[in-house]
Design an enzyme around this catalytic site. Sequence first.
Site, PDB file in Angstrom:
ATOM      1  N   ASP A 236      -3.362   0.401  -3.241  1.00 19.18           N
ATOM      2  CA  ASP A 236      -4.585  -0.310  -3.571  1.00 19.18           C
ATOM      3  C   ASP A 236      -5.567   0.706  -4.154  1.00 19.18           C
ATOM      4  OD1 ASP A 236      -6.521  -2.404  -3.572  1.00 19.18           O
ATOM      5  OD2 ASP A 236      -7.374  -1.547  -1.761  1.00 19.18           O
TER       6      ASP A 236
ATOM      7  N   THR B  73      -9.409   0.356  -4.228  1.00 22.31           N
ATOM      8  CA  THR B  73     -10.638   0.516  -3.460  1.00 22.31           C
ATOM      9  C   THR B  73     -10.351   0.979  -2.043  1.00 22.31           C
ATOM     10  OG1 THR B  73     -11.634  -1.246  -4.766  1.00 22.31           O
ATOM     11  CG2 THR B  73     -12.753  -0.620  -2.728  1.00 22.31           C
TER      12      THR B  73
ATOM     13  N   ASP C  69      -6.158  -0.681   2.487  1.00 18.27           N
ATOM     14  CA  ASP C  69      -7.164  -0.550   3.550  1.00 18.27           C
ATOM     15  C   ASP C  69      -7.897  -1.841   3.865  1.00 18.27           C
ATOM     16  OD1 ASP C  69      -8.688  -0.764   1.209  1.00 18.27           O
ATOM     17  OD2 ASP C  69     -10.300   0.477   2.041  1.00 18.27           O
TER      18      ASP C  69
END
Length: 780
Positions: free
Chosen positions: A470, A472, A670
């Site tokens: 991912d 971000t 996250d």
Amino acid sequence: MEMHHHESNHHNHMTGSEKFVDLVCGMTVDENTPHQTLLGQTTYRFCSAKCQQKFVSSPHLYIQKDTRNNAPLVNPLPVTNTNKIYTCPMHPEIRQDHPGVCPICGMALEPVLPNIDDDESAELIDFKHRFWWSLPLTIVVFISAMFMHHTHWMDPISQQWLELILATPVVLWAGFPFFHRGWQSLINRSPNMWTLISLGTGAAYGYSLIAVIWPQAFPNVFKTMDGQIGVYFEAAAVIISLTLLGQLLELKARSQTSAAIKSLLGLSPKTARRIKDGVEQDVQIDDVLVGDTLRIRPGEKVPVDGTVVSGESIIDESMITGEPVPVHKVQGDHVVGATINTTGALTIRAERVGADTMLAQIVQMVSQAQRSKAPMQRMADQVAKYFVLAVVAVALLTLLAWGFLYKDSGWVYGIFNAISVLIIACPCALGLATPMSIMVATGRAAKQGILFRDAAAIESLRKVNALIVDKTGTLTEGHPTFERITSISKTYDETALLQLAASLEQGSEHPLAQAIVNAAQQQKIQLFEVIGFNSITGLGAQGNINQQRILLGNSKLMQQENIEISALVSQAEILKTHGASVMYMAVDNQLVGMISVSDPIKASTLDAIKELRNANIHLVMATGDGITTAKYVADQLKINEVYGEVRPEDKLKLVQQQQEAGHIVAMAGDGINDAPALAQADIGIAMGTGTDVAMNSSQVTLVKGDLRGIVFARIISEQTVSNMKQNLGFAFLYNALGIPLAAGLLYPITGWLLSPMIAALAMSLSSASVITNALRLKMK
């Protein structure tokens, strides 16, 4: 076990119509879906023609069958919150509507979807009770066997009877679940670790029991110097206690596998404020129906998926999308259940409720991915199946050979030589081979900020050859940071503009505003007092500073105020292509500059990407951000395969596509939006700076949020698996040397027989070698 017989088995009245699970992809489908296949007496339903085609071409891949009666074990269960279904974490094809143990491996069954209020399992409570009540007896038996004969406090016969009395409740009561599972493994013809434990402890206890009650049955060769037959109650009791302790640790760890789903379930609000006939009333979330009008006040969670009817506000969707910047919502916009309404008041029309909401779908995807992913069988369990059969065969051959070849006391020798074979083949070393390596490795990894959820994660990580990351919070910091300020004013330089902007935004809670204020504080810029501050939802902010009207916001705000921004548009577009958010600034309706805020790449990310590429790992970036921002970050990091504007289900499909291409896939993320993909991946890797749901859905957590930890974790994985193989080798080497001796193969040549005492000593030596070798992992 639930069987496919009639469609009447599948009723669900939660939403007024039946819901089914597509056995191919795990999605929820309606009863009236056009994609249906009749197989035997069961109608299977699918979400699409593609899934239906996959099922029709190879139904055996999706229907697990009992090989004894050819009856299906997996039911296309309806999605329901009332019927609790239990399954085995190792064998997800085992499903039933009540707790129990798996007939294949003997593990306790777990609920497919746990209740948020579920506490410790009944098995964990039971094993705790058995362990702590029996532990004092085990300690006394051990001390008696090891030291009491040196003190002469009591005669040997009394000592043996004392050990028998103390060890009996440990073996027969505390160890009863192990014997029961061992017996079940024989009935089900599925030898496993419980077969070994029940045989080993049963042989040690039974041998000792006969030695105390009927010592004259033993030939003199089994007698010690004081004329007594050696007993091994302490061996049986210690093995039972150690096994109970190991089960307590395992059950505690396994209970964490449902933490991700519990975290997701905890996001959903319990009530909603419904408007009906002009009257507002708080109702239970389960009572909300499609079409209901709901009021959402500032600070409340959005109860269900729907469309804004009136009002405007800023919605924090980070718990669903993983993106930190809140989203402006106005009439006609879609809102997602469990997101947070920050400032304004909204009225929405409910469109998706119950199991159809996005949050419910994410819960289902996480559960499906966890249950459909077959965990790697521990090496000891794989080998133990054949080891048990081999040991039992050798013991039987020993009994028969002695019985037929030696007429005088041949059967007596055969019985006890067979027991010696079982004792030396005791699973103590075999059982320690994997857990000791895992224990040492996890301790070493924890010191480096790497947390493994279970042994399977350590075993599997070394095989990973594809990594989906991912953006971000994984590649980037995960929160907006002030980037630069541009001034086109002769009156105000960059510092002055930052001072005005930070002064204006100091009362705002918007993440972009906080980034500007933090930048001013870092430069120790003193802020002015603001008069008449007004946050303009979705546009920006305005206020008066030193009798000047200050405007800070996007291009829409400037257009609304008839402020010309053409002088900065080209520069702004360049910044946007670099992943920045741009805000224009005006003083007394005159454009004076612009501020850009971005989510910067972590300082450690570039080095981590290089190390991962050097390890021949295929890298893929997937993010919910726009494709322009995503491509910029990917170009900076030289990642060739990049996907932007992806939703949770898209990330899940991406993982599945990589797996279908033959890759062993790790997913690093996250956010909650990463949870289904983290669960589906062969190895899910969560950033410790992310959400609890992401960490609970993953097998590995990087506490420092540094991707370089993945490289180090792979090294630990390789070293640990190698160490486990060595430990198993040591364990089997001792058994390979001892079993022939215990069987009496050397007796015709040397006259040697291996008494159970020597067998127990060999067992202890093998255990010591395993522990010593595992400790070497600390020094690597």
